[in-house]
Design an enzyme around this catalytic site. Sequence first.
Site, PDB file in Angstrom:
ATOM      1  N   ASN A  48       0.725  -1.136  -0.093  1.00 29.19           N
ATOM      2  CA  ASN A  48      -0.023   0.042  -0.013  1.00 29.19           C
ATOM      3  C   ASN A  48       0.728   1.255  -0.192  1.00 29.19           C
ATOM      4  O   ASN A  48       0.480   2.277   0.065  1.00 29.19           O
ATOM      5  CB  ASN A  48      -1.082   0.247   1.291  1.00 29.19           C
ATOM      6  N   TYR A  49       2.024   1.060   0.027  1.00 30.93           N
ATOM      7  CA  TYR A  49       2.986   2.280   0.057  1.00 30.93           C
ATOM      8  C   TYR A  49       3.549   2.642  -1.272  1.00 30.93           C
ATOM      9  O   TYR A  49       4.414   3.467  -1.432  1.00 30.93           O
ATOM     10  CB  TYR A  49       4.379   2.005   0.949  1.00 30.93           C
ATOM     11  N   ARG A 100      28.261  38.673 -15.958  1.00 34.05           N
ATOM     12  CA  ARG A 100      28.693  39.777 -15.029  1.00 34.05           C
ATOM     13  C   ARG A 100      30.225  39.940 -14.860  1.00 34.05           C
ATOM     14  O   ARG A 100      31.061  38.876 -15.000  1.00 34.05           O
ATOM     15  CB  ARG A 100      28.230  39.224 -13.578  1.00 34.05           C
ATOM     16  N   GLN A 144      24.223  27.487  -3.665  1.00 31.70           N
ATOM     17  CA  GLN A 144      25.314  27.876  -3.964  1.00 31.70           C
ATOM     18  C   GLN A 144      25.301  28.776  -5.501  1.00 31.70           C
ATOM     19  O   GLN A 144      25.876  29.794  -5.512  1.00 31.70           O
ATOM     20  CB  GLN A 144      26.599  27.012  -4.304  1.00 31.70           C
ATOM     21  N   TYR A 181       9.270  15.900   2.157  1.00 30.42           N
ATOM     22  CA  TYR A 181       8.225  15.194   1.616  1.00 30.42           C
ATOM     23  C   TYR A 181       8.739  13.741   1.034  1.00 30.42           C
ATOM     24  O   TYR A 181       9.682  13.581   0.934  1.00 30.42           O
ATOM     25  CB  TYR A 181       7.117  15.852   0.859  1.00 30.42           C
ATOM     26  N   GLU A 182       7.470  12.785   1.000  1.00 30.49           N
ATOM     27  CA  GLU A 182       7.812  11.568   0.729  1.00 30.49           C
ATOM     28  C   GLU A 182       8.936  10.727   1.439  1.00 30.49           C
ATOM     29  O   GLU A 182       9.724   9.807   0.919  1.00 30.49           O
ATOM     30  CB  GLU A 182       8.226  11.229  -0.908  1.00 30.49           C
ATOM     31  N   ARG A 224      25.614   7.095   7.562  1.00 26.70           N
ATOM     32  CA  ARG A 224      26.783   7.292   6.315  1.00 26.70           C
ATOM     33  C   ARG A 224      26.935   6.175   5.498  1.00 26.70           C
ATOM     34  O   ARG A 224      27.242   6.645   4.436  1.00 26.70           O
ATOM     35  CB  ARG A 224      27.920   7.534   7.527  1.00 26.70           C
ATOM     36  N   ALA A 225      26.836   5.043   5.944  1.00 27.66           N
ATOM     37  CA  ALA A 225      26.694   4.099   4.996  1.00 27.66           C
ATOM     38  C   ALA A 225      25.671   3.899   3.994  1.00 27.66           C
ATOM     39  O   ALA A 225      26.029   3.793   2.551  1.00 27.66           O
ATOM     40  CB  ALA A 225      26.604   2.513   5.858  1.00 27.66           C
ATOM     41  N   ARG A 270      24.633   6.861   2.818  1.00 27.64           N
ATOM     42  CA  ARG A 270      24.858   7.813   1.763  1.00 27.64           C
ATOM     43  C   ARG A 270      26.049   7.331   1.068  1.00 27.64           C
ATOM     44  O   ARG A 270      25.996   7.651  -0.563  1.00 27.64           O
ATOM     45  CB  ARG A 270      25.411   9.227   2.644  1.00 27.64           C
TER      46      ARG A 270
END
Length: 642
Positions: A258-259, A291, A375, A404-405, A504-505, A507
């Site tokens: 259902n997800y 610029r 940035q 979200y999500e 961390r793992a 990522r």
Amino acid sequence: MAAQIWGSEKRARRRREISAKIAQMPELHDSKPLPFMTREEKIMESARKLTILTEKMGQIIDPTDPAELYHLNNEVLGLEGNPMALHGVMFIPALSAQASDEQQAKWLPRALRREIIGTYAQTELGHGTNLQNLETTATYDLATQEFVLHTPQITALKWWPGNLGKSSNYAVVVAHMIIKAKNYGPHPFMVQLRDEKTHEPLPGITIGDIGPKMAYNIVDNGFLGFNKYRIPRTNLLMRHTKVEADGTYIKPPHAKINYSAMVHVRAYMLTGQAIMLASALNIATRYSSVRRQGQIDKSQPEVKVLEYQTQQHRLFPSIARAYAFQFAGAETVKLYEHVLKEMKSGNVSLMADLHALTSGLKSVVTYQTGEGIEQARMACGGHGYSMASYISEIYGVAIGGCTYEGENMVMLLQLARYLVKSAALVKSGQSSKLGPLVAYLGVKSEPTSLIDRIPNSGFTEYVKTFQHVSKRQTLKAADMFFGLMEKGEKREIAWNKCSVELNRASRLHTRLFIVEAFVRRVNEIADIRIKEALTDLLHLHVNYELLDIASYALEDGFLSASQLDYIRDQVYLYLGKIRPNAVSLLDSWEFSDIELRSVLGRRDGNVYENLFKWAKSSPLNKTDVLSSVTQYLKPMMEKARL
Ligand SMILES: CC/C=C\C/C=C\C/C=C\C/C=C\C/C=C\C/C=C\C=C\C(=O)SCCNC(=O)CCNC(=O)[C@H](O)C(C)(C)COP(=O)(O)OP(=O)(O)OC[C@H]1O[C@@H](n2cnc3c(N)ncnc32)[C@H](O)[C@@H]1OP(=O)(O)O
Ligand SMILES: Cc1cc2nc3c(=O)[nH]c(=O)nc-3n(C[C@H](O)[C@H](O)[C@H](O)COP(=O)(O)OP(=O)(O)OC[C@H]3O[C@@H](n4cnc5c(N)ncnc54)[C@H](O)[C@@H]3O)c2cc1C
């Protein structure tokens, strides 16, 4: 290059054709710049354009093609949202994935014809992440064969669903299903909220807008309460789960099926984020090539700010990320469509892999997109801070994706569960059982990286280094977790104590996937000029990303200090190489001025003329003396002069 970005020559050509048609249709243009409008005006303007689109869509795009629809949406309605944003992004996908054939026949054609407007109402005031603790209930009444939806207390109010507040008259509502006093957990129900003729809320429904947000303000995110509100039994979405008239519950083939509407958005939002990142960078890079400020060589005229290495370092690695996210996103959508097809025919074996992958990608991509857009804004100096750049709006919308999500930390922890299970397989000598996305966890790596030692090794040594750090961190975090449990710590407590290391793992694993997706794409390209330009970008990407995570590879000596110097030098080398292509690498995304909505980043480069014209058109400049001055400031100054 546009064909690479959008997936094919045909797609790129169709985008151009669509943009050209829209340029010829003034009724589809913003009637004045969005930053000069109030929220109410923006909502009105968006609804105006949306209804014209509904009439004329068939003349502009193939409405059955999601990519064309998305492009049309970005051009005409823009990223601040619209009154039917959730209808396409979640309501229709939820019905398509979770309603039975019979239910689809009843509701989908009406939704597609836009006879009804729907949303996806799951999050509540008190709970968004922890779905098991949602409080809205749907209690089955055997006598009438109805579900009774109820909001037991204020924290149970639905809160946040997009377009719920004012626009939608239907919603897929997630509520805990209770049958004969047994709670079967959260389930999706099709619920009518408003009268189809008057649009007034139906009796038993309390509904409204939750107020202005950081951005995305054309969308009426809403609240919703139910007071013993009855819906037929057959409004439970019954493709996978069923409730018979006598209350018999037939469970789905996978507990989390259902997800699927959430997984849908997580898969599709990656390219959406790439587009927002590329848009902001397009504005900043164009501006930086117009610029002029300061000199590098004092004997020479002022330089374009894009000549500064710091400016290049600020912008170019994010250009590489935008491409990387676009490529990784395209792969993920393909995988999602495959898994969805399998799921519809009852095969749920790939759901866990897809959930893990999309959870990690959604988190890393949204975070890095936010970083890159901010940035880009700063790279425009003062003018970046003006709404004329439009970058702050892009930032506000994109950064919502971190929440979200599935809040990013929470989703990284979902991927970590998958990684820890995979680590357990490795540790128990069952590496052959690892799925393809984590197979590298079972492969023995060399003791040190060979990055600067094997000339012309392509990107293999880089990929191996990313694999090494990801594997090491995963096994380390898993060891820490298993170790705590061996010492007698309860599983949940041990998990919480390791969660920073676990994330961390997650990522590192996700960043590896993104690098690999980029490498896969570059390897596929036949056109030599395109391949060359993207290879430069990929060089920048792998070196910049590796430098960013270098501490993990230095810890165990996999990378040496001299290799780090080599990687750093490569970054500087490729910043210089990319400079001549920088504007083109972003112009290749072929955003029209209409779509970018930026005065600073227009294709014509007439930055100063455009800015002055824009400022003069500000409503504040309609009169020379504002009533705030006559009413308050002038009397104050006069009083002070007495
Ligand atoms: C070309 C382009 C064309 C079109 C483009 C179209 C669209 C563009 C896309 C985007 C547009 C851009 C902008 C959109 C703008 C605005 C936002 C719009 C909508 C936003 C909507 C929402 O936010 S809806 C609400 C979302 N809410 C959440 O995400 C909640 C997060 N929480 C959860 O998901 C869950 O609670 C949880 C996963 C954290 C935990 O669930 P729980 O039930 O408690 O389970 P656990 O006990 O933790 O885990 C049990 C096991 O189940 C596994 N699991 C969990 N989820 C899934 C899943 N989905 N699939 C498979 N498996 C799953 C979990 O891993 C556990 O497994 P184990 O084996 O470890 O036990
Ligand atoms: C722009 C926008 C649009 C949205 N649209 C919709 C929509 O259409 N429909 C809908 O139903 N919802 C929608 N939402 C709601 C959204 O899905 C939730 O806000 C999101 O899932 C996060 O849940 P939360 O707000 O409960 O955060 P919380 O879970 O309260 O998060 C707060 C903090 O707690 C941390 N945390 C929470 N649980 C854990 C955990 N288990 N482990 C570690 N840390 C944890 C989080 O990391 C975070 O730092 C939208 C939200 C936004 C911002």
